[in-house]
Write a protein that holds these residues in place. Sequence first.
Motif, PDB file in Angstrom:
ATOM      1  N   MET A  57      45.448  51.724  12.829  1.00 16.77           N
ATOM      2  CA  MET A  57      45.295  52.843  11.891  1.00 16.77           C
ATOM      3  C   MET A  57      46.359  53.895  12.197  1.00 16.77           C
ATOM      4  SD  MET A  57      41.935  55.210  11.242  1.00 16.77           S
ATOM      5  CE  MET A  57      41.978  56.522  10.048  1.00 16.77           C
ATOM      6  N   GLN A  58      47.027  54.370  11.156  1.00 16.77           N
ATOM      7  CA  GLN A  58      48.102  55.318  11.359  1.00 16.77           C
ATOM      8  C   GLN A  58      47.557  56.680  11.777  1.00 16.77           C
ATOM      9  OE1 GLN A  58      50.360  56.507   7.886  1.00 16.77           O
ATOM     10  NE2 GLN A  58      52.265  56.159   9.022  1.00 16.77           N
ATOM     11  N   LYS A  59      48.147  57.245  12.821  1.00 12.06           N
ATOM     12  CA  LYS A  59      47.725  58.561  13.297  1.00 12.06           C
ATOM     13  C   LYS A  59      48.374  59.633  12.447  1.00 12.06           C
ATOM     14  CE  LYS A  59      47.016  57.088  18.080  1.00 12.06           C
ATOM     15  NZ  LYS A  59      47.434  57.273  19.490  1.00 12.06           N
ATOM     16  N   GLN A  60      47.628  60.712  12.247  1.00  9.80           N
ATOM     17  CA  GLN A  60      48.119  61.797  11.407  1.00  9.80           C
ATOM     18  C   GLN A  60      48.065  63.118  12.153  1.00  9.80           C
ATOM     19  OE1 GLN A  60      45.594  61.569   7.945  1.00  9.80           O
ATOM     20  NE2 GLN A  60      47.074  60.336   6.811  1.00  9.80           N
ATOM     21  N   SER A  61      49.033  63.980  11.855  1.00  9.80           N
ATOM     22  CA  SER A  61      49.024  65.361  12.311  1.00  9.80           C
ATOM     23  C   SER A  61      49.022  66.246  11.070  1.00  9.80           C
ATOM     24  CB  SER A  61      50.247  65.645  13.189  1.00  9.80           C
ATOM     25  OG  SER A  61      50.243  64.821  14.333  1.00  9.80           O
ATOM     26  N   TYR A  62      48.847  67.536  11.277  1.00  8.33           N
ATOM     27  CA  TYR A  62      48.723  68.441  10.138  1.00  8.33           C
ATOM     28  C   TYR A  62      49.550  69.701  10.377  1.00  8.33           C
ATOM     29  CZ  TYR A  62      44.646  65.499   9.159  1.00  8.33           C
ATOM     30  OH  TYR A  62      43.820  64.440   8.920  1.00  8.33           O
ATOM     31  N   ARG A  63      50.132  70.213   9.291  1.00  6.21           N
ATOM     32  CA  ARG A  63      50.832  71.492   9.343  1.00  6.21           C
ATOM     33  C   ARG A  63      49.995  72.517   8.584  1.00  6.21           C
ATOM     34  NH1 ARG A  63      56.419  72.545   9.608  1.00  6.21           N
ATOM     35  NH2 ARG A  63      56.887  70.416   8.941  1.00  6.21           N
ATOM     36  N   ILE A  64      49.645  73.613   9.281  1.00  3.81           N
ATOM     37  CA  ILE A  64      48.902  74.717   8.683  1.00  3.81           C
ATOM     38  C   ILE A  64      49.781  75.955   8.822  1.00  3.81           C
ATOM     39  CG2 ILE A  64      46.715  75.980   8.655  1.00  3.81           C
ATOM     40  CD1 ILE A  64      45.611  73.716  10.485  1.00  3.81           C
ATOM     41  N   ASP A  65      50.525  76.293   7.765  1.00  5.93           N
ATOM     42  CA  ASP A  65      51.567  77.325   7.863  1.00  5.93           C
ATOM     43  C   ASP A  65      52.534  76.932   8.972  1.00  5.93           C
ATOM     44  OD1 ASP A  65      50.830  78.785   5.719  1.00  5.93           O
ATOM     45  OD2 ASP A  65      49.787  80.355   6.815  1.00  5.93           O
TER      46      ASP A  65
ATOM     47  N   TRP B  17      51.580  76.444  12.077  1.00  2.78           N
ATOM     48  CA  TRP B  17      50.821  75.713  13.100  1.00  2.78           C
ATOM     49  C   TRP B  17      51.042  74.204  12.901  1.00  2.78           C
ATOM     50  CZ3 TRP B  17      48.525  77.376  17.332  1.00  2.78           C
ATOM     51  CH2 TRP B  17      47.997  78.670  17.395  1.00  2.78           C
ATOM     52  N   PHE B  18      51.100  73.450  14.004  1.00  2.00           N
ATOM     53  CA  PHE B  18      51.026  71.996  13.962  1.00  2.00           C
ATOM     54  C   PHE B  18      49.786  71.575  14.738  1.00  2.00           C
ATOM     55  CE2 PHE B  18      55.496  72.646  13.080  1.00  2.00           C
ATOM     56  CZ  PHE B  18      55.754  71.692  12.110  1.00  2.00           C
ATOM     57  N   PHE B  19      48.973  70.761  14.099  1.00  2.00           N
ATOM     58  CA  PHE B  19      47.713  70.322  14.702  1.00  2.00           C
ATOM     59  C   PHE B  19      47.784  68.814  14.927  1.00  2.00           C
ATOM     60  CE2 PHE B  19      43.153  69.012  13.614  1.00  2.00           C
ATOM     61  CZ  PHE B  19      42.762  69.026  14.950  1.00  2.00           C
ATOM     62  N   VAL B  20      47.604  68.396  16.177  1.00  2.00           N
ATOM     63  CA  VAL B  20      47.619  66.980  16.545  1.00  2.00           C
ATOM     64  C   VAL B  20      46.203  66.613  16.990  1.00  2.00           C
ATOM     65  CG1 VAL B  20      48.813  65.220  17.887  1.00  2.00           C
ATOM     66  CG2 VAL B  20      49.965  67.386  17.383  1.00  2.00           C
ATOM     67  N   PRO B  21      45.368  66.146  16.075  1.00  2.00           N
ATOM     68  CA  PRO B  21      43.945  65.948  16.399  1.00  2.00           C
ATOM     69  C   PRO B  21      43.700  64.893  17.463  1.00  2.00           C
ATOM     70  CG  PRO B  21      44.456  65.084  14.203  1.00  2.00           C
ATOM     71  CD  PRO B  21      45.652  65.848  14.651  1.00  2.00           C
TER      72      PRO B  21
ATOM     73  N   ASN C 230      37.236  68.927  22.385  1.00  4.79           N
ATOM     74  CA  ASN C 230      36.973  67.933  21.340  1.00  4.79           C
ATOM     75  C   ASN C 230      36.125  68.503  20.208  1.00  4.79           C
ATOM     76  OD1 ASN C 230      37.346  65.097  20.603  1.00  4.79           O
ATOM     77  ND2 ASN C 230      35.119  64.979  20.740  1.00  4.79           N
ATOM     78  N   ARG C 231      35.247  69.422  20.539  1.00  9.80           N
ATOM     79  CA  ARG C 231      34.374  70.051  19.541  1.00  9.80           C
ATOM     80  C   ARG C 231      35.202  70.810  18.499  1.00  9.80           C
ATOM     81  NH1 ARG C 231      32.354  75.699  20.535  1.00  9.80           N
ATOM     82  NH2 ARG C 231      33.937  75.446  22.132  1.00  9.80           N
ATOM     83  N   LEU C 232      36.123  71.662  18.955  1.00  9.38           N
ATOM     84  CA  LEU C 232      36.951  72.433  18.035  1.00  9.38           C
ATOM     85  C   LEU C 232      37.950  71.540  17.308  1.00  9.38           C
ATOM     86  CD1 LEU C 232      37.709  75.693  20.075  1.00  9.38           C
ATOM     87  CD2 LEU C 232      35.878  75.254  18.446  1.00  9.38           C
ATOM     88  N   SER C 233      38.449  70.512  17.993  1.00 11.55           N
ATOM     89  CA  SER C 233      39.402  69.597  17.370  1.00 11.55           C
ATOM     90  C   SER C 233      38.749  68.851  16.213  1.00 11.55           C
ATOM     91  CB  SER C 233      39.931  68.608  18.413  1.00 11.55           C
ATOM     92  OG  SER C 233      40.907  67.762  17.858  1.00 11.55           O
ATOM     93  N   ASN C 234      37.537  68.363  16.415  1.00 11.83           N
ATOM     94  CA  ASN C 234      36.822  67.650  15.344  1.00 11.83           C
ATOM     95  C   ASN C 234      36.502  68.577  14.171  1.00 11.83           C
ATOM     96  OD1 ASN C 234      36.867  65.249  16.763  1.00 11.83           O
ATOM     97  ND2 ASN C 234      34.854  65.557  17.684  1.00 11.83           N
ATOM     98  N   LEU C 235      36.161  69.818  14.491  1.00 13.46           N
ATOM     99  CA  LEU C 235      35.854  70.790  13.440  1.00 13.46           C
ATOM    100  C   LEU C 235      37.097  71.095  12.611  1.00 13.46           C
ATOM    101  CD1 LEU C 235      34.095  72.871  12.015  1.00 13.46           C
ATOM    102  CD2 LEU C 235      34.541  74.466  13.889  1.00 13.46           C
ATOM    103  N   LEU C 236      38.221  71.354  13.289  1.00 13.70           N
ATOM    104  CA  LEU C 236      39.453  71.652  12.563  1.00 13.70           C
ATOM    105  C   LEU C 236      39.925  70.445  11.759  1.00 13.70           C
ATOM    106  CD1 LEU C 236      41.684  73.614  11.879  1.00 13.70           C
ATOM    107  CD2 LEU C 236      42.843  72.991  14.003  1.00 13.70           C
ATOM    108  N   LEU C 237      39.745  69.238  12.292  1.00 19.75           N
ATOM    109  CA  LEU C 237      40.131  68.027  11.574  1.00 19.75           C
ATOM    110  C   LEU C 237      39.347  67.895  10.269  1.00 19.75           C
ATOM    111  CD1 LEU C 237      41.594  65.316  11.333  1.00 19.75           C
ATOM    112  CD2 LEU C 237      39.804  64.310  12.789  1.00 19.75           C
TER     113      LEU C 237
END
Length: 511
Positions: A1-9, A11-15, A31-38
């Motif tokens: 499964m391809q891993k994804q990251s996210y750009r928020i303005d 910010w770069f988020f690597v879940p 992990n709690r905050l990471s799952n929530l932000l994801l």
Amino acid sequence: MQKQSYRIDNWFFVPHENRLVLDEQEILIDNRLSNLLLFLCDNPRTTLSRDEIIDHVWKGSILTDQVITQAIFELRKILKTNNQHLQGYIITVPKRGYKLDTDVEVINEDKPAPTIQSATPKILEVNTEQKSNVTAKEKVPPKQINEDENPDTAVKPAKSLRFTSLLAMVGALIAMVVVVVFFNRADIAKQPSVETVVYGALEPRFIEASIDNSLDNASLQNGIIFKVIEYLKYNVNYRVSFNPKDHSIAAKKLSFIVTRENGIDYVNIEYFNKISNYQHLDRKYPISEEHLKHSIKLMIDDVLDAFNIDIAKSEIDLVLREMPSDPKALALSLEVIGTLHSYDKQFDAIDLLAKALEMDPTSHYLLSMNYTYNMAIAYLGKSNLSIDSINALNSDFEKVLPLLTDSPESFKVYEAMALYALSKDLPIEAVQYLNQIPHTHNTIMTFILRAKLAESFGNPASAEEFYYQALHESGTPRVLDIAESLLFYSDLSKMRLKLQSQLESVVEDKN
């Protein structure tokens, strides 16, 4: 499964690595905050209920509301450190849930999120380039000068080139200085002046407040503002002052700007912290009669978030529990609060209270305020004062006492009952009623009544202290007019002389 990251303005988020990257600085989250932000990133600009968050982030575990509230608070605090979104991107949608209020860019594995680069490699890279350039220059054979050429003529182009380069460098330097000065001046213009502030004397729980009202009649808007301030004073126990003499030690500055644009009234709130010289809040709130409670709660919530104070929404809801439920009666009640803070319009409050009571005749808040304020006005009009008018007010109040004594819905009830007891010469009962009011909810009237009780018990020192608290709470010496005349005459001439002497000394110091 391809891993994804996210750009928020920015910010770069690597879940899958539980990390956030901002300006080459890495922040590791649990992990709690990471799952929530994801979950929020997968559903941007979508309102997610608490149940949905529990199902997706905590896999349906049984949780208290505080667990989710705390996680949202921690995530907001981290995200707003980039100074792009003062509310931390995650906004509260009343009675519905939370929403990530920004667009999100998905970054696939073939476009990886940036990794952290230390300062050392960047320095080494620059040095390597410089060394390469020097080596290249050394390999270029020096230009042979023809013996027939004039040596002076051969050298001039080099000198001219160096001179031109020097001029270019000086010009660039001057341009840079101009740009820096320009933006610094712009920043200074935006930020409140803090030249007279002594850094070590700043009080974190002291708020300098100001209201800029450009409207001819904005009692409603002013009432809303004072309701927000009342919450900060009573429920969060901050000290709020409009007195310029106190502003030099206040660490926080709250500015309220009332405007009308295209027929719509707005209250803009700005919060500036003098400790960090940073503005944490600048938001405009539309005011309409149908959504007054929502507007006030939203203002309080935003101010608390800007103060980094996390309070459950259910607790904020209590701020208006004592106020009338009817929208028109509520609007009139807020107008009363606004007029009570305007000395020139205080007598208008009587008519406003009467109209509000017609719409909500069983409101404990309105019944108590109506009695207390009418009594204060009756005693204030000394020449018009008659025993019959006081007896008539007491007689009307006695009719509603059974309704008020059965589970009072407002601390104003205890104030009114204490005033009634004192008017009947029952000081012990008055003390018992006032003791029902938490010290954080002591108002101007509470302090005046306690001062009157102290005088009744022959304690003038305590009376002066309570009168001073009422004076300080109101921010104007005019409150002494009511304090002097209420129930019985109190000689406050010594207090007035002290205030006058202090004012004269301040004027002398300025001269």
